[in-house]
Scaffold this motif. Sequence first.
Motif, PDB file in Angstrom:
ATOM      1  N   VAL A 147      70.529-113.729 -35.845  1.00 50.22           N
ATOM      2  CA  VAL A 147      72.312-112.804 -35.688  1.00 50.22           C
ATOM      3  C   VAL A 147      72.632-113.953 -34.757  1.00 50.22           C
ATOM      4  O   VAL A 147      73.950-114.469 -34.852  1.00 50.22           O
ATOM      5  N   THR A 148      71.990-113.727 -33.430  1.00 49.84           N
ATOM      6  CA  THR A 148      72.575-114.509 -31.811  1.00 49.84           C
ATOM      7  C   THR A 148      72.901-116.025 -32.659  1.00 49.84           C
ATOM      8  O   THR A 148      73.917-116.353 -32.296  1.00 49.84           O
ATOM      9  N   ARG A 149      71.848-116.403 -33.750  1.00 52.85           N
ATOM     10  CA  ARG A 149      72.062-118.325 -33.942  1.00 52.85           C
ATOM     11  C   ARG A 149      72.993-118.205 -34.326  1.00 52.85           C
ATOM     12  O   ARG A 149      73.540-119.163 -34.257  1.00 52.85           O
ATOM     13  N   GLN A 150      73.416-117.530 -35.606  1.00 56.25           N
ATOM     14  CA  GLN A 150      74.258-117.736 -36.497  1.00 56.25           C
ATOM     15  C   GLN A 150      76.058-117.938 -35.998  1.00 56.25           C
ATOM     16  O   GLN A 150      76.534-118.658 -36.223  1.00 56.25           O
ATOM     17  N   GLU A 152      76.203-118.845 -32.603  1.00 54.85           N
ATOM     18  CA  GLU A 152      76.545-119.364 -32.148  1.00 54.85           C
ATOM     19  C   GLU A 152      76.270-121.346 -33.167  1.00 54.85           C
ATOM     20  O   GLU A 152      77.083-121.543 -31.933  1.00 54.85           O
ATOM     21  N   LEU A 153      76.439-120.379 -33.792  1.00 54.90           N
ATOM     22  CA  LEU A 153      76.204-121.878 -34.521  1.00 54.90           C
ATOM     23  C   LEU A 153      77.807-122.497 -35.926  1.00 54.90           C
ATOM     24  O   LEU A 153      78.570-123.325 -35.525  1.00 54.90           O
ATOM     25  N   ARG A 194      82.496-112.420 -28.456  1.00 57.71           N
ATOM     26  CA  ARG A 194      83.488-112.435 -27.278  1.00 57.71           C
ATOM     27  C   ARG A 194      83.506-113.252 -25.942  1.00 57.71           C
ATOM     28  O   ARG A 194      84.224-113.964 -25.197  1.00 57.71           O
ATOM     29  N   HIS A 195      82.280-114.367 -25.994  1.00 60.93           N
ATOM     30  CA  HIS A 195      81.408-115.166 -25.647  1.00 60.93           C
ATOM     31  C   HIS A 195      82.152-116.351 -25.475  1.00 60.93           C
ATOM     32  O   HIS A 195      82.109-117.618 -25.373  1.00 60.93           O
ATOM     33  N   ARG A 413      75.480-106.310 -22.803  1.00 61.83           N
ATOM     34  CA  ARG A 413      74.562-106.441 -23.156  1.00 61.83           C
ATOM     35  C   ARG A 413      73.781-107.872 -23.698  1.00 61.83           C
ATOM     36  O   ARG A 413      74.421-108.636 -23.895  1.00 61.83           O
ATOM     37  N   GLN A 414      72.793-108.219 -23.488  1.00 62.71           N
ATOM     38  CA  GLN A 414      72.602-109.761 -23.014  1.00 62.71           C
ATOM     39  C   GLN A 414      72.627-110.006 -24.590  1.00 62.71           C
ATOM     40  O   GLN A 414      72.279-109.818 -25.177  1.00 62.71           O
ATOM     41  N   THR A 415      72.952-111.712 -24.440  1.00 62.80           N
ATOM     42  CA  THR A 415      73.283-112.285 -25.611  1.00 62.80           C
ATOM     43  C   THR A 415      71.537-113.294 -26.187  1.00 62.80           C
ATOM     44  O   THR A 415      72.940-113.998 -26.592  1.00 62.80           O
ATOM     45  N   VAL A 416      71.271-113.733 -25.026  1.00 59.43           N
ATOM     46  CA  VAL A 416      71.129-115.497 -25.553  1.00 59.43           C
ATOM     47  C   VAL A 416      69.568-114.621 -26.724  1.00 59.43           C
ATOM     48  O   VAL A 416      69.123-113.470 -27.100  1.00 59.43           O
TER      49      VAL A 416
END
Length: 440
Positions: A147-150, A152-153, A194-195, A413-416
Motif C-alpha cells: 500500500v505504501t509503495r502504491q 509513492e509510485l 499528506r506527504h 504514524r511511520q510511513t516508510v
Amino acid sequence: MTSTKPRARPRVVVVGGGFAGHSAARSLAKRLGDAAEIVLINPTDYFLYLPLLPEVAAGVIDPRRITVPLAATLPGVRVVLGEVGSVALDDRRIGWTDPESGRAEMGYDRLVLAVGSVHKLLPIPGVAEHAHGFRGIPEALYLRDHVTRQIELAASTADPAEREARCTFVVVGAGYTGTEVAAQGPLLTDTLVRHHAALRDQPVRWLLLDLADRVLPELDPRLSGTADRVLRERGVEVRTGQSVQEAAHGHVLLTTGETVPTRTLVWCVGVRPDPLVEAFRLPTAKGRLVVDAELGVPGHPDLFACGDAAAVPDLTRPGELTAMTAQHAVRQGKLVGRNVAASLGHGTPRAYRHHDLGFVVELGGREAAANPLHVPLGGLVAKAVTRGYHLLSMPTNRTRTAADWLLDALLPRQTVQLGLVRAPNVPLDTASPEVQRSPR
C-alpha cells in the motif's frame, strides 16, 4: 528424531499452535504436569494473535506484539517446529517436515488436532495470481509495504490512469477481517498522501465488497450498522450484494459488470479447515473433523480435535456446529486439555457447552463496535471495551501493545516501506500440501 524407545510416560501430541492448540497445550501442562510428556508441533515458534493483524498492516502496532512465543508461554511443553504431513492412526504415529526440509516422525498415546484454518480460495479467474491474502505476519507486513509503495509510485507518475489504479484499493469480504482492514486502510493512506504534494487533489478509493446484504452479516444488525457508518464516514465504498468476477493486473471485474482499475486486491472472503484434516480420512462436516460433545473423534479414543479443524456440536443450538471463531477455539482448547487428561486417568471429562460473551470489532482511530454480554456499543466506549478485551485475551505482550496504542495516539504514524518482496509464504494460493495417511 524418530524414536523407537519404549516411553516411560504417555505422550500427548498437539498439532497446531493457534488459539485452540496453545490453549490445549497450556491446559494439558497444568493438569498433567510430569505425569505425561506433552509435545506441541507447529510451523512457527509463536502463537499468532490474529485479531490485531489489521493493526499490524496499518502500522499501528509492531508485529512482535501479536506473536506469542510458544516455548516461553508453555512451560513443561516441548515445542517442535514442523509441518505435519502424514498420519498413521493404527500405528499412532505422525510425521512432519521441519523448516529446513528435514523429515521426522513420532509416536503418540493421545493426539490433539488443532491445526486451525487456511484461506478459502474460490474458483475466480486471476484471484490466486493477483490477490493478497491476509492470514499471517508476512502477509500483513507485505500488504503494508505494498500500500505504501502504491501511494509513492502514484505520486511519481504522470499518467492519470496509472495514478488512479494505484490509488484504488479493493477489499473482498466484509466479515471481521475484511471490515477491519477496510476501516484501517483509509487512516493509513490519508497519512501517506499528506506527504506527497502531487496527490493533493487525487482521490484515494477504498472499496469493500461482499455478496451479503450488509457488512458483518454474522453479527447483530446494530453492530453491523455501526461498522457500516464508520466505513462510509471514512469514504469507504461499501458494495454489498456484489463481488469480484475476475482479477487481472491493473483491474478487477465486478459481478455487476463494472471494471475497477486497481493494483491492490485484498482477499478476506473467509477460511476453510486446514488441508491436514483430509489426511485422516475420517468423517467430516463442512470440511471439519467430526467430533462428539467431549471433542473426541468417534471410534478413536486416542484422537481429539478442537478449534477450526473440528466440527463441534453446538449444544445450545441442537443440530448446529459451533462457529469458527477464536472465542470457541480458546474454550475448546482448554476443555480438550481437561478431557485428554481424563482419558489418561486424571479427572473427569465434560461436554463442550459455550455461553456467548459477545463480540468486538476494531475499526481504527477512535472507533470500534462491541456487544459485551449482548449490550451493543459504539464509539469510545466500544473502543475501551475492545482494547480491554484484547489485552485480557493476549497471553503476553500486553504492556508493549498498550504502549504502541498510546504512541499511535500521540505521534505521527511511520510511513516508510521496508522493501519487502512477494515470497512463497505470502501468496494467496492454499492448495492442499502433500498429506498422506499410512495404509491400515
